[in-house]
Design a protein around this motif. Structure first.
Motif: not given
Ligand SMILES: Nc1ncnc2c1ncn2[C@@H]1O[C@H](COP(=O)(O)OP(=O)(O)OP(=O)(O)O)[C@@H](O)[C@H]1O
Ligand SMILES: [Mg+2]
Length: 246
Positions: A139-146
């Motif tokens: 979840g955290g990495m997805y948000k960072k990529l976004a």
């Protein structure tokens, strides 16, 4: 004082019988982190979409850097970055492919993309995951990529809709450190969150409830005005809501 970079003025917006925003006004200045804090359905996403120019108000107006962001040819669109609440990336594409896709959308040159890619992978610490599919990220990495995708074109104003929802406390802290870094470089941020404890991380917050800003101010001042410990927004919120129901 300088003119606000982000502004909603008397904004109303309904969806059928639902009044999502009922006369919202706010103004955010350069280098400020403004928090739109409120429970589910309060109108946070509607307000953010309006600032991003994706929705028009029924009444009132939205302005970013003095311009109407919904105008198709508005140059202000290039100055705006948006991290939507959910599903903003292509799940089947890798980290690198998502970055490349958004870079093409923003019209970055090959050389500029190379520089931005390196910098954004570094600040988000995604360097080791460039080949991983977006769907397979935490979840955290997805948000960072976004976030990285929203920053490719170097926006001056960044809109983030619940950027830390579904993110573990460590990644949450990392994300906020990243955001402060951007503000330090002169960016203006509007961040929505349902988490009351996160309000304390913003310079100023608007407490959004049922489509209205029911209180606004610096987190410490709001807490003091309501006689609660700094950061105890839950108490401020509950008191305000009780006051309205009475
Ligand atoms: N496209 C739409 N069609 C119908 N109703 C909508 C639409 N968009 C928002 N609404 C309604 O408007 C109100 C505000 O919604 P909004 O998504 O802005 O709230 P929110 O604060 O972002 O909530 P959440 O925390 O759940 O994301 C809700 O009652 C919602 O159901
Ligand atoms: Mg929302």
């Amino acid at each position: 004082m300088s003119a606000p970079e982000v502004e909603l003025s008397g904004v109303r917006r309904s969806f059928g019988a639902t009044q999502a925003l009922r006369g919202v006004s706010l103004a955010v200045r350069r280098g400020e982190v403004y928090g739109l804090v409120g429970p589910d359905g309060a109108g946070k996403t509607t307000a953010i979409r309006m600032l991003a120019g994706l929705l028009r108000p029924d009444e009132g107006h939205a302005r970013v850097l003095g311009e109407d962001p919904s105008h198709p040819s508005s140059p202000v669109r290039e100055q705006l970055g948006l991290v939507p609440q959910r599903n903003s990336l292509y799940g089947d594409l890798s980290v690198d492919e998502n970055l490349r896709f958004f870079a093409r959308l923003f019209g970055l040159s090959r050389a500029d993309f190379a520089t931005r890619r390196e910098r954004l992978l570094s600040i988000t610490r995604l360097e080791r995951f460039t080949e991983r599919r977006a769907d397979a990220l935490s979840g955290g990495m997805y948000k960072k990529l976004a976030l990285a995708c929203a920053l490719l074109h170097r926006p001056r104003v960044l809109l983030l809709d619940e950027p830390t929802n579904g993110v573990d406390p460590v990644s949450r802290r990392e994300l906020w450190e990243l955001l402060y870094g951007l503000v330090h470089e002169g960016m203006t941020l509007v961040v929505s969150t349902p988490y009351m404890d996160e309000a304390a991380r913003c310079h100023r917050v608007g407490l959004l409830y049922a489509g209205e800003v029911i209180a606004e101010g610096a987190p410490r001042e709001l807490a003091r005005a309501h006689g609660v410990a700094p950061g105890n927004f839950e108490a401020v919120f509950l008191e305000l809501i009780r006051g309205r129901a009475a």
